[in-house]
Scaffold this motif. Structure first.
Motif, PDB file in Angstrom:
ATOM      1  N   UNK A 138      -6.732  67.602  54.314  1.00 18.96           N
ATOM      2  CA  UNK A 138      -6.275  68.637  53.385  1.00 18.96           C
ATOM      3  C   UNK A 138      -6.912  68.514  52.003  1.00 18.96           C
ATOM      4  N   UNK A 139      -6.925  69.622  51.282  1.00 24.71           N
ATOM      5  CA  UNK A 139      -7.446  69.630  49.918  1.00 24.71           C
ATOM      6  C   UNK A 139      -6.297  69.332  48.960  1.00 24.71           C
ATOM      7  N   UNK A 140      -5.944  68.057  48.877  1.00 23.58           N
ATOM      8  CA  UNK A 140      -4.821  67.646  48.037  1.00 23.58           C
ATOM      9  C   UNK A 140      -5.060  67.969  46.568  1.00 23.58           C
ATOM     10  N   UNK A 141      -6.290  67.785  46.110  1.00 23.29           N
ATOM     11  CA  UNK A 141      -6.598  67.997  44.703  1.00 23.29           C
ATOM     12  C   UNK A 141      -6.405  69.456  44.310  1.00 23.29           C
ATOM     13  N   UNK A 142      -6.802  70.374  45.170  1.00 21.41           N
ATOM     14  CA  UNK A 142      -6.611  71.789  44.880  1.00 21.41           C
ATOM     15  C   UNK A 142      -5.129  72.127  44.794  1.00 21.41           C
ATOM     16  N   UNK A 143      -4.352  71.588  45.706  1.00 21.99           N
ATOM     17  CA  UNK A 143      -2.901  71.805  45.674  1.00 21.99           C
ATOM     18  C   UNK A 143      -2.314  71.261  44.376  1.00 21.99           C
ATOM     19  N   UNK A 144      -2.744  70.084  43.981  1.00 23.89           N
ATOM     20  CA  UNK A 144      -2.223  69.477  42.744  1.00 23.89           C
ATOM     21  C   UNK A 144      -2.544  70.335  41.535  1.00 23.89           C
ATOM     22  N   UNK A 145      -3.817  70.761  41.403  1.00 19.87           N
ATOM     23  CA  UNK A 145      -4.233  71.541  40.234  1.00 19.87           C
ATOM     24  C   UNK A 145      -3.492  72.873  40.160  1.00 19.87           C
ATOM     25  N   UNK A 146      -3.415  73.564  41.278  1.00 14.31           N
ATOM     26  CA  UNK A 146      -2.743  74.856  41.261  1.00 14.31           C
ATOM     27  C   UNK A 146      -1.245  74.706  41.018  1.00 14.31           C
ATOM     28  N   UNK A 147      -0.635  73.675  41.591  1.00 12.32           N
ATOM     29  CA  UNK A 147       0.801  73.455  41.398  1.00 12.32           C
ATOM     30  C   UNK A 147       1.125  73.167  39.941  1.00 12.32           C
ATOM     31  N   UNK A 148       0.225  72.498  39.260  1.00 11.63           N
ATOM     32  CA  UNK A 148       0.439  72.198  37.844  1.00 11.63           C
ATOM     33  C   UNK A 148       0.256  73.417  36.956  1.00 11.63           C
ATOM     34  N   UNK A 163       2.237  64.126  59.821  1.00  7.91           N
ATOM     35  CA  UNK A 163       3.407  64.230  58.950  1.00  7.91           C
ATOM     36  C   UNK A 163       3.161  63.596  57.579  1.00  7.91           C
ATOM     37  N   UNK A 164       2.400  62.516  57.563  1.00  8.74           N
ATOM     38  CA  UNK A 164       2.113  61.842  56.293  1.00  8.74           C
ATOM     39  C   UNK A 164       1.314  62.745  55.356  1.00  8.74           C
ATOM     40  N   UNK A 165       0.386  63.504  55.915  1.00  4.59           N
ATOM     41  CA  UNK A 165      -0.388  64.439  55.091  1.00  4.59           C
ATOM     42  C   UNK A 165       0.490  65.566  54.563  1.00  4.59           C
ATOM     43  N   UNK A 166       1.435  66.012  55.370  1.00  6.05           N
ATOM     44  CA  UNK A 166       2.359  67.057  54.914  1.00  6.05           C
ATOM     45  C   UNK A 166       3.203  66.555  53.748  1.00  6.05           C
ATOM     46  N   UNK A 167       3.681  65.322  53.860  1.00  4.02           N
ATOM     47  CA  UNK A 167       4.468  64.729  52.782  1.00  4.02           C
ATOM     48  C   UNK A 167       3.631  64.590  51.516  1.00  4.02           C
ATOM     49  N   UNK A 169       1.155  66.467  50.637  1.00  7.44           N
ATOM     50  CA  UNK A 169       1.042  67.809  50.070  1.00  7.44           C
ATOM     51  C   UNK A 169       2.231  68.097  49.148  1.00  7.44           C
ATOM     52  N   UNK A 170       3.414  67.774  49.623  1.00  6.31           N
ATOM     53  CA  UNK A 170       4.615  67.978  48.803  1.00  6.31           C
ATOM     54  C   UNK A 170       4.581  67.108  47.558  1.00  6.31           C
ATOM     55  N   UNK A 171       4.114  65.877  47.709  1.00  7.30           N
ATOM     56  CA  UNK A 171       3.991  64.978  46.562  1.00  7.30           C
ATOM     57  C   UNK A 171       3.014  65.522  45.522  1.00  7.30           C
ATOM     58  N   UNK A 172       2.022  66.282  45.976  1.00  7.29           N
ATOM     59  CA  UNK A 172       1.030  66.890  45.073  1.00  7.29           C
ATOM     60  C   UNK A 172       1.582  68.122  44.362  1.00  7.29           C
ATOM     61  N   UNK A 173       2.790  68.529  44.737  1.00  6.70           N
ATOM     62  CA  UNK A 173       3.430  69.649  44.064  1.00  6.70           C
ATOM     63  C   UNK A 173       3.584  70.903  44.892  1.00  6.70           C
ATOM     64  N   UNK A 174       3.142  70.869  46.161  1.00  9.35           N
ATOM     65  CA  UNK A 174       3.277  72.052  47.006  1.00  9.35           C
ATOM     66  C   UNK A 174       4.739  72.444  47.157  1.00  9.35           C
TER      67      UNK A 174
END
Length: 202
Positions: A138-148, A163-167, A169-174
């Motif tokens: 997943x593109x965690x960094x993109x999720x983080x930037x947009x969530x912020x 499941x760990x990647x999904x979690x 994602x949520x930690x990144x702000x999704x």
């Protein structure tokens, strides 16, 4: 088949389903009673994007009762000459109460989609346009930037295999995470297992 798979997802606790085609939107809503993010993948000459690319698909999904309609908002060629942001505007004008989700591939597209009046942004297309890097996961960094940056929900989507990647994602702000092929494509699922097993015994 997809309505029954969606029923399994509901039993596991999924609160919403993303579905392609009018048939699946209608069938999944009937089978599960869950809200549905609807889209139609349609290839047209002159269009680089294929996720709900024209008003024809929007009309069909609205009539089918899609709770949210996902549209391609990548900054690529459209056969009607509209920008993705102008396309959003035409949908909003026709369906002012319809919730729309932008499938984007990079940060600027996410910002532009929000400015255009989109309701949710999903990172669906990251790695699937020729100007974004294809990541293994997943593109965690993109999720983080947009969530912020965005005051609207950001959906983490794309190559969420575990499941760990999904979690994460949520930690990144999704606001939410969409999991697709990791649970709906037996060939891909079996392939990941075989790759791991063969790698261990090599």
């Amino acid at each position: 088949l997809m309505p029954y798979m969606a029923g399994g997802a509901r039993e596991a606790g999924s609160p919403m389903i993303r579905a392609n085609t009018v048939r699946d939107v209608v069938g999944i809503k009937r089978e599960t009673g869950l809200p549905v993010i609807g889209l139609i993948k349609q290839v047209y000459e002159g269009y680089d994007g294929y996720i709900t690319p024209t008003m024809r698909e929007v009309d069909a999904l609205a009539e089918a009762g899609a709770d949210i309609i996902a549209v391609d908002c990548t900054d690529r060629k459209r056969g009607d000459g509209l920008s993705p942001w102008e396309y959003i505007g035409t949908i909003k004008e026709k369906y002012p109460d319809q919730i729309l989700m932008a499938d984007i591939s990079d940060y600027q597209e996410g910002i532009q989609a929000w400015k255009s009046g989109i309701d949710l942004v999903s990172t669906t297309m990251s790695g699937y346009t020729d100007y974004t890097p294809r990541l293994e996961g997943p593109d965690f960094e993109l999720v983080r930037r947009l969530s912020e940056e965005l005051p609207i929900p950001v959906i983490g989507e794309g190559r969420v295999h575990t499941p760990e990647e999904a979690v994460k994602m949520l930690d990144m702000g999704a606001w939410a995470v969409i999991v697709g092929g990791a649970i709906t494509r037996p060939l891909e699922i079996a392939g990941r297992f075989m790759k791991a097993v063969n790698g261990r015994t090599a």
